[in-house]
Motif scaffolding. Structure first.
Motif, PDB file in Angstrom:
ATOM      1  N   ARG A  48       0.697  -1.065  -0.030  1.00 12.04           N
ATOM      2  CA  ARG A  48      -0.034   0.043  -0.024  1.00 12.04           C
ATOM      3  C   ARG A  48       0.889   1.205   0.162  1.00 12.04           C
ATOM      4  NH1 ARG A  48      -2.643   2.601   4.213  1.00 12.04           N
ATOM      5  NH2 ARG A  48      -2.100   1.006   5.835  1.00 12.04           N
ATOM      6  N   TYR A  49       1.792   1.238   0.804  1.00 13.06           N
ATOM      7  CA  TYR A  49       2.844   2.344   0.976  1.00 13.06           C
ATOM      8  C   TYR A  49       3.638   2.434  -0.456  1.00 13.06           C
ATOM      9  CZ  TYR A  49       1.143   3.584   5.561  1.00 13.06           C
ATOM     10  OH  TYR A  49       0.508   4.112   6.711  1.00 13.06           O
ATOM     11  N   ALA A  50       3.872   1.350  -0.931  1.00 10.35           N
ATOM     12  CA  ALA A  50       4.624   1.653  -2.144  1.00 10.35           C
ATOM     13  C   ALA A  50       3.837   2.307  -3.345  1.00 10.35           C
ATOM     14  CB  ALA A  50       5.164   0.054  -2.830  1.00 10.35           C
ATOM     15  N   VAL A  59       7.555   9.433   1.746  1.00 12.12           N
ATOM     16  CA  VAL A  59       5.958   8.739   2.558  1.00 12.12           C
ATOM     17  C   VAL A  59       6.690   7.323   3.357  1.00 12.12           C
ATOM     18  CG1 VAL A  59       5.141   7.574   0.706  1.00 12.12           C
ATOM     19  CG2 VAL A  59       3.844   8.007   2.646  1.00 12.12           C
ATOM     20  N   LEU A  60       7.736   6.792   2.750  1.00  9.88           N
ATOM     21  CA  LEU A  60       7.985   5.266   3.089  1.00  9.88           C
ATOM     22  C   LEU A  60       8.776   5.556   4.382  1.00  9.88           C
ATOM     23  CD1 LEU A  60       9.010   3.691  -0.361  1.00  9.88           C
ATOM     24  CD2 LEU A  60       7.094   3.037   1.146  1.00  9.88           C
ATOM     25  N   VAL A 120       6.612   4.300   7.230  1.00  6.59           N
ATOM     26  CA  VAL A 120       6.946   2.875   7.035  1.00  6.59           C
ATOM     27  C   VAL A 120       8.293   2.333   7.985  1.00  6.59           C
ATOM     28  CG1 VAL A 120       7.113   0.714   5.655  1.00  6.59           C
ATOM     29  CG2 VAL A 120       5.501   2.497   5.232  1.00  6.59           C
ATOM     30  N   LEU A 121       9.285   3.050   7.366  1.00  7.12           N
ATOM     31  CA  LEU A 121      10.528   2.777   7.518  1.00  7.12           C
ATOM     32  C   LEU A 121      11.173   3.127   9.040  1.00  7.12           C
ATOM     33  CD1 LEU A 121      11.781   2.962   4.071  1.00  7.12           C
ATOM     34  CD2 LEU A 121      11.485   0.808   5.379  1.00  7.12           C
ATOM     35  N   TYR A 122      10.558   4.158   9.443  1.00  5.16           N
ATOM     36  CA  TYR A 122      11.124   4.831  10.455  1.00  5.16           C
ATOM     37  C   TYR A 122      10.863   3.687  11.922  1.00  5.16           C
ATOM     38  CZ  TYR A 122      11.846   8.285  14.430  1.00  5.16           C
ATOM     39  OH  TYR A 122      12.339   8.834  15.500  1.00  5.16           O
ATOM     40  N   GLY A 123      11.962   3.318  12.449  1.00  3.04           N
ATOM     41  CA  GLY A 123      11.990   2.441  13.758  1.00  3.04           C
ATOM     42  C   GLY A 123      11.698   1.110  13.477  1.00  3.04           C
ATOM     43  N   ASP A 160      11.369   1.801 -14.682  1.00  3.03           N
ATOM     44  CA  ASP A 160      12.030   1.903 -13.558  1.00  3.03           C
ATOM     45  C   ASP A 160      11.345   2.554 -12.461  1.00  3.03           C
ATOM     46  OD1 ASP A 160      14.453   1.023 -14.132  1.00  3.03           O
ATOM     47  OD2 ASP A 160      15.735   2.583 -14.252  1.00  3.03           O
ATOM     48  N   TYR A 161      10.480   3.525 -12.627  1.00  7.14           N
ATOM     49  CA  TYR A 161       9.698   4.363 -11.766  1.00  7.14           C
ATOM     50  C   TYR A 161       8.758   3.353 -10.693  1.00  7.14           C
ATOM     51  CZ  TYR A 161       5.207   3.010 -14.142  1.00  7.14           C
ATOM     52  OH  TYR A 161       4.234   2.459 -14.839  1.00  7.14           O
ATOM     53  N   LEU A 162       8.515   2.061 -11.694  1.00  4.57           N
ATOM     54  CA  LEU A 162       7.754   1.062 -10.919  1.00  4.57           C
ATOM     55  C   LEU A 162       8.480   0.344  -9.655  1.00  4.57           C
ATOM     56  CD1 LEU A 162       4.588  -0.001 -10.979  1.00  4.57           C
ATOM     57  CD2 LEU A 162       5.504  -1.627 -12.730  1.00  4.57           C
ATOM     58  N   ASP A 163       9.569  -0.050  -9.901  1.00  6.36           N
ATOM     59  CA  ASP A 163      10.389  -0.484  -9.114  1.00  6.36           C
ATOM     60  C   ASP A 163      10.956   0.235  -7.964  1.00  6.36           C
ATOM     61  OD1 ASP A 163      10.304  -2.710 -11.061  1.00  6.36           O
ATOM     62  OD2 ASP A 163      12.364  -2.467 -11.869  1.00  6.36           O
ATOM     63  N   GLN A 164      11.041   1.706  -7.950  1.00  2.93           N
ATOM     64  CA  GLN A 164      11.842   2.362  -7.147  1.00  2.93           C
ATOM     65  C   GLN A 164      11.186   2.250  -5.718  1.00  2.93           C
ATOM     66  OE1 GLN A 164      12.022   6.406  -9.092  1.00  2.93           O
ATOM     67  NE2 GLN A 164      13.602   5.603 -10.556  1.00  2.93           N
ATOM     68  N   PRO A 165       9.752   2.198  -5.246  1.00  3.39           N
ATOM     69  CA  PRO A 165       9.497   2.135  -4.097  1.00  3.39           C
ATOM     70  C   PRO A 165       9.816   0.862  -3.559  1.00  3.39           C
ATOM     71  CG  PRO A 165       7.684   2.769  -5.461  1.00  3.39           C
ATOM     72  CD  PRO A 165       8.907   2.516  -6.311  1.00  3.39           C
ATOM     73  N   PHE A 166       9.609  -0.277  -4.287  1.00  3.20           N
ATOM     74  CA  PHE A 166      10.088  -1.762  -3.758  1.00  3.20           C
ATOM     75  C   PHE A 166      11.546  -1.546  -3.340  1.00  3.20           C
ATOM     76  CE2 PHE A 166       6.030  -1.832  -6.356  1.00  3.20           C
ATOM     77  CZ  PHE A 166       5.368  -2.623  -5.240  1.00  3.20           C
ATOM     78  N   ASP A 167      12.282  -0.936  -4.243  1.00  2.43           N
ATOM     79  CA  ASP A 167      13.883  -1.314  -4.151  1.00  2.43           C
ATOM     80  C   ASP A 167      14.108  -0.380  -3.047  1.00  2.43           C
ATOM     81  OD1 ASP A 167      14.008  -3.093  -6.192  1.00  2.43           O
ATOM     82  OD2 ASP A 167      14.567  -1.684  -7.589  1.00  2.43           O
ATOM     83  N   TYR A 168      13.447   0.638  -2.744  1.00  2.00           N
ATOM     84  CA  TYR A 168      13.887   1.654  -1.710  1.00  2.00           C
ATOM     85  C   TYR A 168      13.784   0.919  -0.309  1.00  2.00           C
ATOM     86  CZ  TYR A 168      14.422   5.835   1.065  1.00  2.00           C
ATOM     87  OH  TYR A 168      14.623   6.554   2.009  1.00  2.00           O
TER      88      TYR A 168
END
Ligand SMILES: CCC1=C(C)/C(=C/C2=NC(=C\c3[nH]c(/C=C4\NC(=O)[C@H](C)[C@H]4CC)c(C)c3CCC(=O)O)/C(CCC(=O)O)=C2C)NC1=O
Length: 169
Positions: free
Chosen positions: A91-93, A104-105, A109-112, A151-159
């Motif tokens: 969802r966040y991706a 936003v991630l 999501v990632l903080y902590g 690439d735009y599609l991979d970016q959030p998942f790779d991040y």
């Protein structure tokens, strides 16, 4: 929370600059991929439950020890918590995809998260594999819908993968 445009403006405003060639190029590329981003998010929204389910099955087939006694996803409660986490990542991706920015991630999501995972002995490696499996499924579905899957599609998942992996556990 920032998106591609607000983060760029913030950047230039902080040094009192007009938008230069680089800024305009990056805005142009964001707007050019805009329709694809929105369409890809629609594909995700319409198939989220199935994507998470399929990714979970693939992950547990790949790493069966996770759902055996002693595995972190063993017991119904933890199995469900694992799939719920996958759903959060998806969802966040989709939000980050539309925003063209991973802020936003970081923020939601990632903080902590590593600390939480550490304290509950949730293994990072298999989590990352789960995220990558979702990326592949999304890619296939987006391409099958006739939407350019760049690439735009991979970016959030790779991040998510990169941020989760960059840690000594
Ligand atoms: C929206 C942002 C957000 C995230 C990301 C999030 C993650 C998150 N995952 C958790 C637990 C968990 N996460 C997992 C996940 C897994 N175990 C595995 O073996 C697999 C590799 C993996 C699934 C891919 C499991 C099993 C638990 C429960 C652990 C436990 O309670 O023992 C917890 C502890 C509290 C709880 O159980 O709800 C949090 C906070 N919560 C949030 O609010």
């Amino acid at each position: 929370m920032r998106d591609a445009v607000t983060s760029l403006i913030k950047n230039y405003d902080s040094t009192g600059r007009y938008l230069d060639r680089n800024a305009l190029d990056s805005l142009k590329s964001y707007f050019e991929s805009g329709t694809a981003r929105v369409q890809a998010a629609a594909v995700i929204n319409g198939n989220a439950a199935a994507i998470v389910k399929q990714a979970g099955l693939q992950l547990f087939e790949d790493q069966p020890e996770l759902i055996r006694p002693g595995g972190n996803a063993y017991t119904t409660r933890r199995y469900a918590a694992c799939l719920r986490d996958m759903d959060y990542y998806l969802r966040y991706a989709s939000y980050a995809l539309v925003a063209g920015n991973n802020d936003v991630l970081d923020e939601r999501v990632l903080y902590g998260l590593r600390e939480t995972y550490n304290s509950l002995a949730v293994p990072i490696g298999p989590t990352v594999i789960g995220v990558q499996i979702m990326k592949d499924i999304v890619r296939e579905q987006v391409a099958a819908a006739g939407i350019p899957a760049g690439d735009y599609l991979d970016q959030p998942f790779d991040y998510i993968t990169r941020q989760l992996s960059e840690t000594d556990i």
